[in-house]
Design a protein around this motif. Sequence first.
Motif, PDB file in Angstrom:
ATOM      1  N   UNK A 163       1.780  -0.399  -0.468  1.00 46.93           N
ATOM      2  CA  UNK A 163       0.661   0.544  -0.582  1.00 46.93           C
ATOM      3  C   UNK A 163       0.074   0.520  -1.991  1.00 46.93           C
ATOM      4  N   UNK A 164       0.953   0.390  -2.991  1.00 43.82           N
ATOM      5  CA  UNK A 164       0.471   0.330  -4.377  1.00 43.82           C
ATOM      6  C   UNK A 164      -0.328  -0.944  -4.620  1.00 43.82           C
ATOM      7  N   UNK A 165       0.155  -2.072  -4.097  1.00 45.09           N
ATOM      8  CA  UNK A 165      -0.596  -3.326  -4.227  1.00 45.09           C
ATOM      9  C   UNK A 165      -1.980  -3.202  -3.598  1.00 45.09           C
ATOM     10  N   UNK A 166      -2.029  -2.602  -2.413  1.00 48.02           N
ATOM     11  CA  UNK A 166      -3.311  -2.445  -1.721  1.00 48.02           C
ATOM     12  C   UNK A 166      -4.248  -1.568  -2.542  1.00 48.02           C
ATOM     13  N   UNK A 167      -3.725  -0.465  -3.078  1.00 46.52           N
ATOM     14  CA  UNK A 167      -4.550   0.421  -3.903  1.00 46.52           C
ATOM     15  C   UNK A 167      -5.079  -0.317  -5.133  1.00 46.52           C
ATOM     16  N   UNK A 168      -4.241  -1.126  -5.744  1.00 45.93           N
ATOM     17  CA  UNK A 168      -4.669  -1.894  -6.921  1.00 45.93           C
ATOM     18  C   UNK A 168      -5.744  -2.905  -6.537  1.00 45.93           C
ATOM     19  N   UNK A 169      -5.610  -3.522  -5.369  1.00 46.71           N
ATOM     20  CA  UNK A 169      -6.631  -4.473  -4.923  1.00 46.71           C
ATOM     21  C   UNK A 169      -7.976  -3.782  -4.741  1.00 46.71           C
ATOM     22  N   UNK A 170      -7.943  -2.481  -4.457  1.00 40.99           N
ATOM     23  CA  UNK A 170      -9.165  -1.692  -4.257  1.00 40.99           C
ATOM     24  C   UNK A 170      -9.578  -0.937  -5.521  1.00 40.99           C
ATOM     25  N   UNK A 171      -8.852  -1.198  -6.620  1.00 38.11           N
ATOM     26  CA  UNK A 171      -9.096  -0.528  -7.905  1.00 38.11           C
ATOM     27  C   UNK A 171      -8.960   0.996  -7.789  1.00 38.11           C
ATOM     28  N   UNK A 172      -8.072   1.430  -6.933  1.00 35.62           N
ATOM     29  CA  UNK A 172      -7.777   2.856  -6.776  1.00 35.62           C
ATOM     30  C   UNK A 172      -6.502   3.152  -7.576  1.00 35.62           C
ATOM     31  N   UNK A 173      -6.694   3.328  -8.888  1.00 34.44           N
ATOM     32  CA  UNK A 173      -5.550   3.408  -9.793  1.00 34.44           C
ATOM     33  C   UNK A 173      -4.701   4.648  -9.544  1.00 34.44           C
ATOM     34  N   UNK A 174      -5.336   5.768  -9.318  1.00 37.75           N
ATOM     35  CA  UNK A 174      -4.576   6.993  -9.026  1.00 37.75           C
ATOM     36  C   UNK A 174      -3.827   6.843  -7.700  1.00 37.75           C
ATOM     37  N   UNK A 175      -4.448   6.172  -6.736  1.00 39.95           N
ATOM     38  CA  UNK A 175      -3.780   5.941  -5.464  1.00 39.95           C
ATOM     39  C   UNK A 175      -2.540   5.081  -5.624  1.00 39.95           C
ATOM     40  N   UNK A 176      -2.614   4.102  -6.516  1.00 38.78           N
ATOM     41  CA  UNK A 176      -1.447   3.264  -6.778  1.00 38.78           C
ATOM     42  C   UNK A 176      -0.308   4.082  -7.369  1.00 38.78           C
ATOM     43  N   UNK A 177      -0.650   4.959  -8.323  1.00 38.00           N
ATOM     44  CA  UNK A 177       0.380   5.807  -8.928  1.00 38.00           C
ATOM     45  C   UNK A 177       1.003   6.734  -7.891  1.00 38.00           C
ATOM     46  N   UNK A 178       0.173   7.262  -6.989  1.00 38.28           N
ATOM     47  CA  UNK A 178       0.675   8.148  -5.942  1.00 38.28           C
ATOM     48  C   UNK A 178       1.635   7.403  -5.014  1.00 38.28           C
ATOM     49  N   UNK A 179       1.283   6.162  -4.671  1.00 36.16           N
ATOM     50  CA  UNK A 179       2.159   5.363  -3.809  1.00 36.16           C
ATOM     51  C   UNK A 179       3.492   5.084  -4.489  1.00 36.16           C
ATOM     52  N   UNK A 180       3.448   4.802  -5.787  1.00 33.64           N
ATOM     53  CA  UNK A 180       4.666   4.468  -6.515  1.00 33.64           C
ATOM     54  C   UNK A 180       5.608   5.656  -6.666  1.00 33.64           C
ATOM     55  N   UNK A 181       5.077   6.869  -6.515  1.00 41.48           N
ATOM     56  CA  UNK A 181       5.944   8.049  -6.548  1.00 41.48           C
ATOM     57  C   UNK A 181       6.944   8.035  -5.392  1.00 41.48           C
TER      58      UNK A 181
END
Length: 281
Positions: A163-181
């Motif tokens: 999920x974090x990789x996908x968020x990063x691919x979409x430049x959704x940085x906050x989403x990546x951090x949320x996934x990594x939680x």
Amino acid sequence: MRPYFLQIALFVGLVFACGNLHAEFATVYLADGNVSTVELVAVDRGQIQWKEDTRPNTPIQSYLRSQINYIDFPSTEAWRNAENEFESGKFNEAIGLYRQVIADPNSHFYPLPGNFVSLAHVRILECFRALLNPAEVAKQAAVVRQEKSNLPPDLRKPQPLIDAWIAISQKKWEGALAALENVELPGPESFFLKGIALENLGKSAEAIQEYSGVYVLNFGGSTMLTKEALVRSGKLLTAQEDDNRKPELQAQAKIYRELFGDGKLWAGAPEWLGALAEEKI
């Protein structure tokens, strides 16, 4: 494509036709927790049939798909070749070989969890993660989701790193951090992804700290992950021009030069950093 029960029948028949004295056995993991090593007789979308041994009078047993967790099928040469490249860290070569497995479903796909076509899709996803390619990870993750019912149970679980990789691919940085939680045991990959997200949010100091977690924890792991973390951290430290952090930058430059640069620093590194790396710590 041949009917699935014929695929298995042909597969088992070929074992003997090729001159093997012993049948190749599969290991079946049942939903009730029992495990059996068996000779497969037939597989279709609804059930599987097998024999406990190869004696002619051995009765054939039938189980419904719902009674099967997954199966370790006898490996094929194509699968073993792909696995060898993967385990050697030759990820681009491995991707090509896994795609050959996928392209030959008559030899590698049986409609039960554990089949090699579905596992090859997962392996390709792992290759793109190792190659640090967010766009390809996102595309392959969508393919793997379609294979969910044909994967072993442990590969069907939610994967916050994906999920974090996908968020990063979409430049959704906050989403990546949320996934990594949601990562239970953070490791080098999660530190790396968190570093990317923080770096793109302008939080350089926090990003540097995360990247340090990569190369501290990842020795013996993915060299590409360590290399990229060192470059990203080194560039951020260089941009800060903080004399108090020069010893940290110097150490990173030395590590990069010795492990990855064949005596040189990354492209675009300033000349003064090269001189700093030459000095004794």
